[in-house]
Design an enzyme around this catalytic site. Structure first.
Site, PDB file in Angstrom:
ATOM      1  N   TYR A 143       0.864  -1.185   0.000  1.00 48.21           N
ATOM      2  CA  TYR A 143       0.000   0.000   0.000  1.00 48.21           C
ATOM      3  C   TYR A 143       0.893   1.225   0.000  1.00 48.21           C
ATOM      4  CZ  TYR A 143      -3.497   3.425   1.540  1.00 48.21           C
ATOM      5  OH  TYR A 143      -4.326   4.509   1.637  1.00 48.21           O
ATOM      6  N   ASP A 238       9.253   2.704  -0.262  1.00 46.19           N
ATOM      7  CA  ASP A 238       8.236   3.374   0.534  1.00 46.19           C
ATOM      8  C   ASP A 238       8.507   3.010   1.989  1.00 46.19           C
ATOM      9  OD1 ASP A 238       6.010   4.046   2.015  1.00 46.19           O
ATOM     10  OD2 ASP A 238       4.591   3.589   0.409  1.00 46.19           O
ATOM     11  N   LYS A 266       4.261   9.703   8.287  1.00 40.31           N
ATOM     12  CA  LYS A 266       3.841  10.272   9.566  1.00 40.31           C
ATOM     13  C   LYS A 266       4.871  10.215  10.683  1.00 40.31           C
ATOM     14  CE  LYS A 266       1.284   6.208   8.604  1.00 40.31           C
ATOM     15  NZ  LYS A 266       0.059   5.874   7.926  1.00 40.31           N
TER      16      LYS A 266
HETATM   17  N1  HOZ Z   1      -0.794   2.680   6.252  1.00 42.45           N
HETATM   18  C1  HOZ Z   1      -1.862   2.904   7.176  1.00 42.45           C
HETATM   19  C2  HOZ Z   1      -2.641   1.677   7.429  1.00 42.45           C
HETATM   20  N2  HOZ Z   1      -2.193   0.528   6.816  1.00 42.45           N
HETATM   21  C3  HOZ Z   1      -2.695   4.007   6.740  1.00 42.45           C
HETATM   22  C4  HOZ Z   1      -3.675   4.425   7.761  1.00 42.45           C
HETATM   23  C5  HOZ Z   1      -4.904   4.927   7.107  1.00 42.45           C
HETATM   24  O1  HOZ Z   1      -5.139   4.592   5.932  1.00 42.45           O
HETATM   25  O2  HOZ Z   1      -5.658   5.608   7.782  1.00 42.45           O
END
Ligand code: HOZ
Length: 427
Positions: A143, A238, A266
């Site tokens: 992701y 990433d 973050k």
């Molecule tokens: N990478 C985070 C969760 N896998 C992102 C958090 C979100 O999408 O709020």
């Protein structure tokens, strides 16, 4: 016990899609309603009904020092006294860039943005601008935020929802995103052969932490580095989750593979909305106003966010014991959980590295998206809810990570394992 949360969720669903501002917060995959959090301190979350939870989400990564760390809070308050946003250059941005470049050797120049999504979107654009090519190779289950071209065979909330491709992404955009199974260099080779001279970049999470936690097999990261060099494509790591977490230098330092570009998120903002992308000087100099790849942001390098992030990164640099502590917690969890699964004959796998872990409820070893998808998500949901009812808050999905922080203690990991044992013994 959670009546106020339930009522808030009912109201939220009237005015916010799904009642949440990010899909991963919904409890759709585990049943029940999300807990609405009023405050957080150290390893704990406190909800609006007065419940305390030992938290292993850590705001999805940035809370490596635990919640509401006093030094970071002070830094934020002090910065806020001078103003919240100027939309002009500040000293803190320079200090942040210098600090990141000094910590991460592959990063010679860095640009601040406001989220990991923005960082990836911008890094991909830079890679395309630098190479003059359009296609990107990504891996199933990784992701990279929610920019259009990355919402293809994606992990995190898309995997949890069982729909790895998003509606609303133009077919032409998705067509330039080629996908391969994680840990599969042969599949990558096929894509490279089929698309000669067209690949701008290969992007991946060097430890996949949005399909549960899946480690790179030996030689996988180095193999991608070698292939990028052969075809003149850029390698993008990433490190939104692994950066400054797997060690100060992130996964690239941990595994000894140097990407051309890195995206961060973050954790740089210590809880404030921050992302960044950086890498080789000649690549970064394609970015405007030096080069012709445009990328911008009023709130990029926001002074309050920079103050929080500088405080956290400096603290991490000065306190390497945070990494040994959190890795020891991770090891204790992985080992203890592994023993329990064995003792109670639970068909599950414990994965992870350092301060990241995951319990996959499958008998199959998990090395990619297909393996992760063999998990029994109903078994995960039962485990999740049992732990939640006993005051332990994991992410509400089989396909997310368990995050350990410097505020957690070995005793707390022991308590989690006791609860897990009770759960496995009862089933
Ligand atoms: N990478 C985070 C969760 N896998 C992102 C958090 C979100 O999408 O709020």
């Amino acid at each position: 016990m959670h009546a106020v949360s339930d009522e808030l969720f009912r109201e939220a669903k009237e005015v916010i899609p799904g009642g949440v501002n990010s899909p991963v917060r919904a409890f759709a995959a585990v049943g029940g309603n999300p807990r609405f959090i009023r405050s957080a301190q150290g390893p704990y979350l406190y909800d609006v009904d007065g419940n305390q939870y030992l938290d292993f989400i850590g705001s999805w990564g940035p809370m490596l020092l635990g919640h509401n760390h006093p030094l970071i809070r002070q830094a934020v308050l002090k910065a806020a006294e001078s103003g919240l946003s100027f939309g002009t250059a500040t000293q803190a941005e320079v200090e942040m860039a210098q600090l990141i470049c000094s910590i991460v050797p592959s990063v010679e120049m860095v640009r601040m943005v406001n989220s990991g999504t923005e960082a990836v979107m911008s890094a991909v654009r830079a890679a395309r601008g630098f190479t003059g090519r359009d296609k990107i190779v990504k891996f199933e289950g990784c992701y990279h935020g929610h920019s259009d071209c990355m919402l293809v065979r994606a992990g995190s909330g898309l995997m949890t929802g069982g729909v790895p491709d998003s509606a609303g992404v133009p077919a032409g955009c998705a067509a330039d995103t080629l996908t391969a199974p994680y840990n599969d260099l042969e599949a990558v080779d096929r894509l490279l052969e089929e698309n000669p001279g067209q690949i701008a970049a290969i992007i991946l999470e060097p430890v996949a932490a949005n399909m549960g936690v899946v480690l790179p097999e030996p030689g996988f990261l180095a193999g991608l580095r070698q292939r990028c060099d052969q075809i003149g494509a850029l390698l993008i790591f990433d490190e939104v989750i692994t950066g400054f977490r797997l060690g100060l230098g992130g996964a690239q330092e941990y595994y000894g593979v140097r990407p051309d570009l890195t995206t961060f998120g973050k954790i740089i903002g210590a809880g404030m909305p921050v992302g960044a992308y950086g890498g080789r000087r000649e690549v970064m100099e394609v970015i405007a106003p030096v080069g012709r790849v445009y990328q911008a942001g009023t709130l990029s390098g926001n002074p309050v966010a920079m103050a929080a992030g500088l405080c956290q990164l400096r603290y991490l640099k000065e306190h390497p014991e945070i990494y040994t502590h959190t890795a020891a917690l991770g090891d204790a969890f992985r080992q203890g959980m592994g023993e329990l699964l064995c003792r109670y004959g639970v068909p599950a796998q414990v994965t992870g590295v350092g301060s990241l872990a995951c319990v996959f409820f499958t008998g199959e070893p998990v090395k990619n998206y297909a393996g992760a998808k063999t998990s029994d998500t109903e078994a995960f949901a039962r485990y999740f809810n049992y732990m939640l009812e006993h005051g332990v808050h994991f992410a509400p999905s089989q396909f997310e990570a368990v995050f350990f922080s410097g505020a957690h203690t070995p005793e707390q990991i022991g308590r989690v394992l006791e609860l897990a044992e009770d759960f496995f013994a009862e089933r």
